[in-house]
Design an enzyme around this catalytic site. Structure first.
Site, PDB file in Angstrom:
ATOM      1  N   THR A  11     -16.226 -45.985  -9.003  1.00  0.00           N
ATOM      2  CA  THR A  11     -17.594 -45.622  -8.953  1.00  0.00           C
ATOM      3  C   THR A  11     -17.723 -44.208  -8.199  1.00  0.00           C
ATOM      4  OG1 THR A  11     -18.460 -46.899  -7.431  1.00  0.00           O
ATOM      5  CG2 THR A  11     -18.917 -47.553  -9.592  1.00  0.00           C
ATOM      6  N   ARG A  39     -21.523 -52.725  -2.751  1.00  0.00           N
ATOM      7  CA  ARG A  39     -22.715 -51.793  -3.078  1.00  0.00           C
ATOM      8  C   ARG A  39     -22.832 -51.478  -4.622  1.00  0.00           C
ATOM      9  NH1 ARG A  39     -21.131 -48.375   0.448  1.00  0.00           N
ATOM     10  NH2 ARG A  39     -20.454 -46.777  -0.936  1.00  0.00           N
ATOM     11  N   SER A  40     -21.732 -51.404  -5.182  1.00  0.00           N
ATOM     12  CA  SER A  40     -21.572 -50.834  -6.634  1.00  0.00           C
ATOM     13  C   SER A  40     -21.500 -52.147  -7.497  1.00  0.00           C
ATOM     14  CB  SER A  40     -20.462 -50.053  -6.787  1.00  0.00           C
ATOM     15  OG  SER A  40     -20.572 -49.033  -5.799  1.00  0.00           O
ATOM     16  N   ARG A 100       0.227 -42.434   4.060  1.00  0.00           N
ATOM     17  CA  ARG A 100       1.026 -41.486   3.824  1.00  0.00           C
ATOM     18  C   ARG A 100       2.052 -41.178   4.759  1.00  0.00           C
ATOM     19  NH1 ARG A 100      -4.002 -37.438   2.946  1.00  0.00           N
ATOM     20  NH2 ARG A 100      -4.835 -38.391   0.765  1.00  0.00           N
ATOM     21  N   CYS A 129      -5.082 -33.458  -1.027  1.00  0.00           N
ATOM     22  CA  CYS A 129      -5.290 -32.665  -2.279  1.00  0.00           C
ATOM     23  C   CYS A 129      -4.734 -31.243  -1.775  1.00  0.00           C
ATOM     24  CB  CYS A 129      -6.884 -32.442  -2.565  1.00  0.00           C
ATOM     25  SG  CYS A 129      -7.918 -32.525  -1.148  1.00  0.00           S
ATOM     26  N   GLN A 156     -11.599 -24.416   1.076  1.00  0.00           N
ATOM     27  CA  GLN A 156     -11.648 -25.856   0.303  1.00  0.00           C
ATOM     28  C   GLN A 156     -12.912 -25.909  -0.082  1.00  0.00           C
ATOM     29  OE1 GLN A 156      -8.216 -27.540   3.181  1.00  0.00           O
ATOM     30  NE2 GLN A 156      -9.305 -28.971   2.179  1.00  0.00           N
ATOM     31  N   SER A 159     -16.415 -30.340  -2.489  1.00  0.00           N
ATOM     32  CA  SER A 159     -16.240 -31.764  -3.235  1.00  0.00           C
ATOM     33  C   SER A 159     -15.194 -32.586  -2.601  1.00  0.00           C
ATOM     34  CB  SER A 159     -15.959 -31.567  -4.818  1.00  0.00           C
ATOM     35  OG  SER A 159     -14.785 -30.516  -4.742  1.00  0.00           O
ATOM     36  N   LYS A 207      -2.325 -33.005   8.265  1.00  0.00           N
ATOM     37  CA  LYS A 207      -1.766 -33.757   7.034  1.00  0.00           C
ATOM     38  C   LYS A 207      -0.953 -32.570   6.329  1.00  0.00           C
ATOM     39  CE  LYS A 207      -5.891 -36.686   6.415  1.00  0.00           C
ATOM     40  NZ  LYS A 207      -7.244 -36.752   5.542  1.00  0.00           N
ATOM     41  N   ARG A 229     -13.698 -24.834   5.373  1.00  0.00           N
ATOM     42  CA  ARG A 229     -14.431 -25.309   4.189  1.00  0.00           C
ATOM     43  C   ARG A 229     -15.468 -24.195   3.779  1.00  0.00           C
ATOM     44  NH1 ARG A 229     -13.328 -29.805   1.839  1.00  0.00           N
ATOM     45  NH2 ARG A 229     -13.832 -31.268   3.298  1.00  0.00           N
ATOM     46  N   HIS A 236      -9.775 -26.218  -4.699  1.00  0.00           N
ATOM     47  CA  HIS A 236      -9.231 -25.328  -3.336  1.00  0.00           C
ATOM     48  C   HIS A 236      -8.346 -24.131  -3.538  1.00  0.00           C
ATOM     49  CE1 HIS A 236     -10.740 -29.040  -1.265  1.00  0.00           C
ATOM     50  NE2 HIS A 236      -9.787 -29.840  -1.161  1.00  0.00           N
TER      51      HIS A 236
HETATM   52  C1  2RA Z   1     -10.879 -32.466   1.937  1.00  0.00           C
HETATM   53  N1  2RA Z   1      -8.532 -32.589   1.453  1.00  0.00           N
HETATM   54  O1  2RA Z   1     -10.993 -31.579   1.228  1.00  0.00           O
HETATM   55  C2  2RA Z   1      -9.888 -33.233   2.069  1.00  0.00           C
HETATM   56  C3  2RA Z   1      -9.952 -34.711   1.604  1.00  0.00           C
HETATM   57  N2  2RA Z   1     -10.192 -34.737   0.308  1.00  0.00           N
HETATM   58  O2  2RA Z   1     -12.038 -32.918   2.604  1.00  0.00           O
END
Ligand code: 2RA
Length: 333
Positions: A11, A39-40, A100, A129, A156, A159, A207, A229, A236
């Protein structure tokens, strides 16, 4: 032949995209098990024309006859339940970062290192990602020109940080305040994705560095990264600066990328053609443009790499791994 598939975190934002992709790609499913936290539990969802009730994930969930389980439910859930699933001979494709860097767990991007699937021990890790979209473009370049050094600068989408990050931007744009980040993301750029480590880098940046080396199978790669961000909902974008061991011609680079799996080259600046997050949204490919020489070093190249972080960056990559497991007869039941 059809297979029994579980989606853990069915979900969530990525989980729902996994379902969408399993349908889109006509994945051969016999029985489907949507699993999620308490929860779901009981939520209903439709999948491949049928209605399902979400089951609560428990230790017993994997005693059902399941071939593949795609996890997108956070590191804690993966750490606890992936080994249980693996013990039941379920092959796990885990979207979290839990396994990973585990040497017994292959970290796989199908266009880059599909053969690593051969040594899985029932857990396969889906990379971060921002790493996935980069290595799809870097793989052919590394193979042909041997990359010496990589400088990643990422932009990025919110989402990537889940629904709360998404809502933070939505509210911010409308003038609301939902301080999901240390600062509001609307009309801002935050050099802070995941947590800060002692070396001054964020986990997101480390990462990218560590996962790139593992996926390309080359610990000698010199890499640095700055992950930012930005107020974008999906997609991204990454500025990638490369230094090769060997010389190259730009037209060779362009045709090599155009003819490599999973890549679409969008590079015609005379007509304002370059990859854009809003164009990549909803697609599974990696878009590469702004291909130009970095004259400040020997054998230097700059790229602009864009992809939908929920599709290729997570759900599509995981479903492609599941497809390869079937194609190469690598399941455990
Ligand atoms: C982000 N790559 O964009 C990380 C986790 N999805 O927040």
């Amino acid at each position: 032949k059809k297979y029994n598939v579980a989606v853990v975190g069915a979900t969530g934002m990525v989980g729902r995209k996994v379902l969408e992709l399993l349908e889109e790609r006509n994945f051969p499913i016999e029985n489907f098990y949507p699993l999620a936290s308490a929860r779901s539990k009981g939520e209903e969802l439709t999948f491949m024309g049928k209605t399902y009730t979400v089951q609560e994930l428990t230790e017993k969930s994997f005693e059902q006859d399941i071939d593949i389980a795609i996890f997108s439910a956070g590191g804690g859930t993966s750490e606890k339940f992936s080994p249980i699933a693996a013990k039941n001979n379920v092959v796990v494709v885990d979207n979290s970062s839990a396994f990973r860097m585990d040497p017994t767990v292959p970290l796989v991007v199908p266009e880059v290192n599909p053969d690593d699937l051969k040594w899985h021990k029932n857990i396969i890790a889906n990379p971060n990602c921002s790493t996935i979209q980069a290595v799809v473009a870097l793989k052919p370049l590394h193979e042909n020109y041997k990359i010496k050094r990589i400088v990643y600068s990422t932009y990025q989408a919110v989402s990537g940080s889940g629904i709360k990050g998404y809502e933070d931007l939505e509210k911010g744009v409308k003038g609301g305040t939902n301080e999901f980040y240390p600062h509001q993301i609307a009309f801002n750029c935050l050099p802070h994705i995941d947590v800060f480590l002692d070396n001054g880098y964020t986990k997101e940046e480390m990462k990218m560095i560590e996962e790139t080396q593992k996926i390309l199978g080359d610990d000698s790669l010199k890499i640095t990264a700055t992950a930012v961000r930005v107020p974008v909902f999906y997609g991204h974008s990454e500025s990638v600066n490369l230094e090769f061991e060997t010389p190259f011609e730009l037209k060779e680079i362009r045709s090599l990328l155009s003819n490599s799996p999973g890549i679409v080259v969008e590079d015609d600046v005379a007509n304002n053609i370059y990859p854009l997050a809003r164009n990549a949204e909803g697609k599974n490919e990696v878009f590469v443009g702004r291909i130009r020489r970095d004259e400040s070093v020997e054998n230097g190249l700059n790229l602009w790499i864009v992809a939908d972080n929920i599709r290729k960056g997570a759900a599509a990559n995981a479903v492609q791994i599941a497809e390869l497991l079937i194609k190469n007869n690598l399941l455990s039941r």
